[in-house]
Design an enzyme around this catalytic site. Structure first.
Site: not given
Lengths: 717, 601
Positions: A337, A412, A414, A416, A418-419, A430
């Protein structure tokens, strides 16, 4: 209730087993193992034991004056044969001893504990019958039952101070848990329902808060039980390669058995036709047999296997099957990973790249404001970068004149992706490039032309671009960079030398993945990985005949783990991941795979080296025993006594003594393993053949001669 | 050793190595069903055979079907040959009017030729009709070799294929081996031999007057065959005049060609290729000696070609050659050094213009030490067993070379096909241990060597020494075994050990000095030959079946290379340690003790 558990053991430092105690115990065990039923597991040593019994019997007869050879000689051979068996048993006992001490320490934690079993409240009106809980679980509605009565599917409550009575899955609550019993790590871990931190292990202790847990393992089948069984070696199954080697050794044993049995009629015939001398004695035949059969590897084989598992335990890895340890030596492809293994777990902001018409500090300020409430490592790194590079003072969330209390932080999600933050007249966002682009468009603004090139440039360099927008207008991008861990390039080069291909698995887009892959020096990568593509990749390699190893921790890794030949689950991982894997790394350190591979190789090399050594030894033993055995019939054969051994009897005894002592001399090597260096196969073969092949040919000549000289010096010859 | 000896050895090995690639490449084409230059002539015959026998050449067999075909074919062969030998008195082409062969001898001979051993407890010219020689022995010389080659090809296919049960079709592999390889080669060799004077005729034996008539003494018997005794009880002797000699003839050249090429070794005449009608000239000797190892050596290249890496084939050939050359020089050294007992008596045994020097006892003057030793080494390295000199008369350590080469399990060249598949079993054992030493579970040519493979390999290396040592132990323990021994001391022991070593390894070479035409040796010998052939062929095919099912793992830097000199050296070491170490005590009581007694008085 859990007061008896004072200190959890660290597997790496087996508690309460001073070396002296370990040896004493191994010594006792080596006698207990003389039980023929135990010996039957090891055909080579069983033959030696039968030989010991036979010569002891002959010695007793000799004492009664009916001996075929002097009682002193037969007795000495018998004694050394017993010692040979004991030495072999000792090696096994010593290898097991360490595990036993660890297992005992673990067993303390598994003592019966009371469990707070919750009552199920069933909805009598439910059409689904009795399978559905209708009410929230009532934390007071439990009865105390012994932990051994818990079965899979039962639910129990654990509160601060309780020992978790069984393996299970957290279904409610959050708590800090002391898992040092299984990991040796004293720092508590958080366990909560849902997600990747929901598995709890029986025998660990809740430090704070409470959990409601559904039992996943029946009594005696829990993780700790399996671990104890494995460490103890009680349930140790012979691994496929070990069985194959055992077959070869058994074949040698049978051949030499026939060689020695037929030697008696040959000898009688020779005495008959030559008309002088006496036929070979049974004592000498048994001595010859024991010297010829591969006792060195036969005696140490099981110790090598146990020690291999133990070396894993020393590195805090529990192999749930010995087969996996062997397979580790064969691994051709390593799937790693990216996050947490190749790179540090979190990305860091390294640069602000403004669009045309925006200043760097403007961008930095907007970015910092948008990240103030962002507690992720990425968010914090943005705040830090802005402060360090552009002198923007660190701001806090406490209301100040500059930052009024009216700041509203947008978390934040899932959806959009964005936060940001909303101030009086400003709103800053952003987020991922495409998310911000959508946002900008939705605000009716246009996307500046140079944004794409900036985003692309960051991706090319292996970074993740975060685009910052203010009031619907894009300002620029933050370059979030994956930091490749130190020393990775060297480790992968080392793997390449071993013939192992490394493949990086990442959810990143191919551009970013390629850049990081190049920086880290892996051979290949799988970008935008999903559980399905991971599984497909493993299958593809396996279809090409390659053995695949991988690490994983999440439930979505479970299918791939189950498919991989060597699958290492992180102990912090979910229960499905741990179930699917065949090894569990208690340190949850994904680079451990490299060490596991080396241990697997070491295990196989040690077997091969000692087998070669054992077989090569036979040459010298013939030279020692054959002239001695037929000295009365064919004195001319003494020409073959190239070691110049004093007398026939001392020659045979010297060979038998060497044969016994070499087992003890090689115990440290068997337990430690032949050192592995990442060289090509050809070079490894050359080195090992020189040391163990040629060494095996020459060493016994010297050893037998020295023992013989000593016997002469002590007037025993 | 003389310069002439070195030169002869060098020419021999040089020509052999030169022929390996063309013949090996040709055989690979034959087995892969590719076009060959013989197709216009042979293909129609091949098709006709399949049509007559009702064989579909496209149908493939799994290992069990393949093994069953091998066994059925061999059992039918034994029964047919047995009946033929028993009935030869009633059948044509029997100008000397030989009667039926005794049951034990017929069984031993039938098993011997079907198992590609050609152990002969009879003298051909005094026992067998031309029909028995041609229809019985020569046919088996072809098909027993072809069967061995077929098993090898099945084994090679197992290494090249993956995840399949199919190993090919035994009937096709056998037919193609015979039609495309053995027959054309035998044809060429037979013609060369005839050109050198080897007989090829149906004419009856000729009686000729002796140039120098002589006489001999014989015990006088009465009409009932009971010796007549004089007054003091001693037998009465009478002088028998000797004026005529019978010269045996027959269709020899055609049989000798395949006897050499098919690693059979059963001579047309009792004295085998020491007989001037079997092997008249140095050139015929060279061709015959070359024919002994030609196919087994070339099959190494065939193997490399078929597995797609000719280096693998050369590596195995190199291991074989190294062992071969060592024992060639060993035997030549001890024979040229002469008899140590004579040396101690002050006899000059050094070669000079007037004498060959060394131990010439039992050797044909026209061959000398070099050609005799070369033949001895070749015939025991390959499981041929034909002779051009008397092994019993070799120095003990010179004869030891022959004994040890067989005790390796006939894997240094070995039988046509069977030698290489035996060698591949040793390769698997070598790979198993060496593979571990490089830190991987072992694999050969991409095939993992696991539990089942080791079981079969263990069985394969176990059977031979157990049979040889067990039967030798039996023979030295009972009067039926010891009464056949003509020579006392360690030499007699060597003779028994040699007989069972030769039969179990399907070599057929005889040390002589042992009367093996007794019920005991005929029957135990037949058992040894059957075990040596079929108890090895079946596990070999089972091993092939298991290998074919496996995936092929691509090679990488961590893979053990099996073509480098280091591995070749290791392989030789394993063959010596695993193959021959078992016989060290027995050898010490036989040839080693015998030679040392001559030196150390």
């Amino acid at each position: 209730m859990a007061n008896h558990v004072n200190q959890f053991p660290d597997l790496r430092r087996p508690a309460g087993s001073l070396p002296g105690k370990l040896y004493r115990r191994a010594l006792v065990d080596s006698f207990l193992k003389l039980n023929p039923r135990t010996m039957a597991r090891n055909p080579v040593m069983l033959v030696v034991e039968v030989g010991s019994v036979l010569t002891t019997f002959l010695w007793l007869r000799a004492l009664l004056g009916q001996g075929e050879a002097p009682a002193g000689f037969t007795g000495a051979v018998a004694a050394w044969l017993w010692i040979t068996v004991l030495f072999a048993n000792f090696s096994e006992a010593l290898a097991e001893g360490r595990g036993k001490a660890q297992a005992e320490a673990l067993r303390h934690t598994r003592q019966e504990t009371p469990a707070k079993k919750l009552h199920r409240r069933l909805d009598p009106t439910s059409s689904l019958g009795g399978s559905r809980l209708t009410q929230p679980r009532n934390r007071t509605d439990y009865e105390l039952v012994p932990s051994t009565s818990l079965h899979a599917g039962d639910e129990f409550l654990v509160e601060a101070g309780d020992v978790i009575p069984a393996d299970g899955e957290v279904i409610e609550g959050i708590a800090s848990v002391d898992e040092s019993a299984v990991t040796g790590e004293s720092a508590p871990v958080i366990r909560e329902s849902g997600g990747d931190r929901s598995a709890v292990t029986g025998g660990t202790r809740v430090l704070s808060d409470w959990l409601i847990v559904r039992v996943t393992a029946n009594p005696g089948e829990g993780f700790l039980d399996r671990m104890i069984g494995l460490i103890e070696g009680a349930k140790r199954q012979k691994t496929p390669n070990e069985i194959a080697l055992n077959i070869l050794l058994a074949a040698f044993t049978i051949i030499f058995l026939v060689v020695c049995i037929t030697l008696l009629p040959f000898s009688i015939y020779s005495v008959h036709v030559v008309g002088k001398g006496t036929p070979i004695s049974i004592t000498i035949l048994v001595a010859l047999l024991v010297c010829l059969i591969p006792t060195t590897i036969g005696g140490l084989l099981s110790a090598i296997g146990i020690a291999g598992m133990d070396r894993l335990i020393q590195r805090n890895v529990i192999a749930l099957s010995g087969r996996a340890v062997e397979a580790a030596g064969d691994v051709d492809v390593l799937l790693l990973d990216k996050t947490g293994t190749i790179t540090l777990g979190n990305r860091q902001a390294v640069e602000f790249i403004p669009l045309n018409g925006t200043s760097k500090s403007e961008l930095a300020e907007a970015a910092q404001l948008a990240s103030l409430a962002d507690e992720t490592p990425e968010g914090r790194s943005i705040v830090v970068l802005a402060k360090e590079k552009y002198g923007l003072r660190g701001r806090t969330l406490t209301p100040t004149p500059e930052i009024p209390a009216g700041m509203r932080f947008i978390p934040f999600t899932a959806q959009t992706r964005m936060s940001g933050v909303d101030l009086d007249h400003t709103s800053i966002r952003k987020g991922a490039a495409d998310a911000i682009q959508k946002y900008v468009q939705s605000c009716g603004k246009s996307i500046p032309k140079d944004l794409d090139s900036i985003v692309e440039k960051i991706s090319h360099e292996g970074g993740t671009p975060l685009v910052v927008a203010r009031n619907g207008e894009a300002l620029g991008a933050i370059h979030l960079k994956d930091i490749v861990k130190g020393g990775m390039k060297e480790r992968f080069a080392r793997l390449r030398k071993m013939g192992i291909k490394t493949v990086m698995i990442t959810g990143d887009n191919p551009l970013t993945a390629a850049a990081i892959a190049a920086e880290a020096g892996v051979d290949d990568f799988l970008a935008q990985a999903t559980p399905e593509t991971k599984l497909a990749l493993i299958r593809k390699y396996q279809e090409g005949g390659r053995l695949v190893a991988m690490t994983g921790d999440g439930t979505n890794d479970a299918p791939a783990l189950a498919q991989a030949d060597v699958a290492v689950a992180m102990n912090t991982g979910t229960q499905p991941a741990r179930e699917a894997a065949n090894m569990v790394d208690l340190d949850s350190n994904p680079t451990k795979l490299i060490e596991i591979v080396e241990i697997g190789k070491q295990l196989l090399m040690t077997r091969g080296a000692l087998t070669t050594f054992s077989i090569a030894n036979d040459v010298s033993k013939y030279f020692a025993i054959i002239p001695a055995a037929f000295s009365s019939t064919y004195p001319a054969l003494n020409v073959l006594n190239i070691m110049g051994l004093a007398t026939p009897q001392s020659a045979i005894l010297s060979a038998v003594i060497f044969n016994a002592l070499i087992i003890v001399a090689l115990i440290p090597l068997a337990l430690r393993g032949v050192p592995y260096r990442p060289l090509g196969a050809a070079q490894l073969l050359r080195d090992n053949l020189l040391i163990y092949g040629l060494g095996g040919l020459i060493a016994p000549f010297i050893g037998i001669k020295l023992i013989n000289l000593l016997m002469v010096a002590l007037h025993l010859a | 050793m003389t310069a002439n000896t070195w030169l002869q050895f060098a020419v021999y090995i040089g020509v052999l190595v030169l022929l390996v690639k063309p013949l090996g490449g040709y055989m690979a084409r034959v087995y892969q069903g590719e076009r060959t230059f013989l197709d216009p002539v042979v293909k129609p015959v091949e098709r006709l055979i399949y049509r007559l026998a009702g064989i579909d050449p496209a149908v493939e067999m799994n290992w069990k079907a393949y093994a069953l075909a091998v066994i059925i074919f061999s059992v039918v062969g034994v029964i047919f040959l047995y009946i033929l030998l028993r009935l030869q008195g009633l059948l044509p082409l029997n100008p000397q009017g030989f009667g039926a062969v005794s049951p034990a001898l017929a069984l031993n001979t039938a098993v011997s030729f079907v198992s590609n051993t050609n152990w002969q407890n009879y003298g051909g010219e005094s026992t067998l009709s031309y029909l028995s020689q041609m229809l019985g022995l020569t046919v088996q010389n072809f098909v027993s070799a072809a069967a061995g080659m077929a098993i090898l090809v099945a084994f090679i296919r197992a290494l090249t294929r993956q995840q399949t049960a199919n190993l090919g079709n035994f009937w096709v592999d056998m037919t193609r081996s015979t039609l495309y390889i053995l027959l054309p080669l035998s044809f060429v060799v037979a013609l060369i031999l005839v050109s050198q004077g080897v007989v090829q005729t149906f004419a009856p034996y000729q009686s000729v007057n002796l140039l120098q008539p002589s006489s001999y003494q014989q015990i006088k018997t009465n009409a009932n065959g009971v010796p007549v005794k004089d007054a003091s009880g001693n037998p009465v002797m009478q002088t028998v005049p000797l004026t005529q000699q019978t010269i045996p003839l027959g269709p020899a050249a055609s049989q000798i060609a395949i006897k050499q090429l098919g690693t059979n070794g059963g001579g047309f005449f009792g004295t085998n290729s020491a007989h001037p009608f079997e092997n008249p000239t140095p050139l015929s000797n060279f061709v015959e000696t070359l024919s002994i190892v030609l196919i087994p050596a070339a099959l190494c290249y065939t193997f490399g070609k078929m597995v797609g890496d000719t280096r693998q084939g050369w590596a195995i050939l190199a291991a074989m050659l190294a062992i071969f050359i060592f024992f060639l020089i060993w035997a030549a050294h001890f024979e040229q050094a002469g008899n140590p007992a004579l040396t101690q008596l002050g006899v000059n045994q050094t070669p000079s213009a007037l004498q060959a020097g060394g131990n010439m006892e039992g050797k044909e003057a026209r061959f000398g030490i070099a050609d005799s030793v070369l033949w001895e080494t070749a015939t025991t390295a390959a499981s041929n067993g034909s002779v051009n000199s008397m092994l019993d008369a070799y120095t003990p350590l010179g004869g030891l070379a022959a004994l040890v080469l067989m005790q390796f399990g006939e894997v240094v060249f070995g039988g046509a096909g069977s030698g290489l598949y035996g060698m591949l079993v040793f390769v698997i054992v070598a790979v198993f241990v060496a593979g571990l030493m490089v830190g991987r579970t072992p694999e050969y040519l991409g095939k993992k060597i696991e539990i089942f493979e080791m079981k079969m390999a263990a069985l394969l290396i176990l059977i031979m020494p157990i049979t040889v040592l067990g039967l030798t132990a039996l023979a030295v323990s009972i009067p039926a075994g010891t009464s056949s021994v003509f020579n006392p001391g360690p030499h007699g022991f060597s003779e028994i050990l040699y007989a069972f070593t030769s039969m179990t390894n399907n070599n057929g070479s005889a040390f002589a000095g042992l009367n093996s035409n007794t019920s005991f040796y005929n029957l135990t010998g037949a058992l040894a030959m059957l075990v040596g052939r079929f108890w090895l062929a079946i596990p070999t095919l089972a091993l092939a079946g298991s290998l074919a099912r496996k995936k092929k793992i691509p090679a990488g830097p961590g893979t053990l290379p099996t073509h480098r000199p280091l591995f070749i050296g290791w392989l030789i070491g394993v063959i010596v340690l695993v193959g021959a170490l078992n016989f060290v005590p027995a050898l010490a009581l036989g040839p080693v003790a015998e030679q040392l007694i001559m030196i150390v008085k």
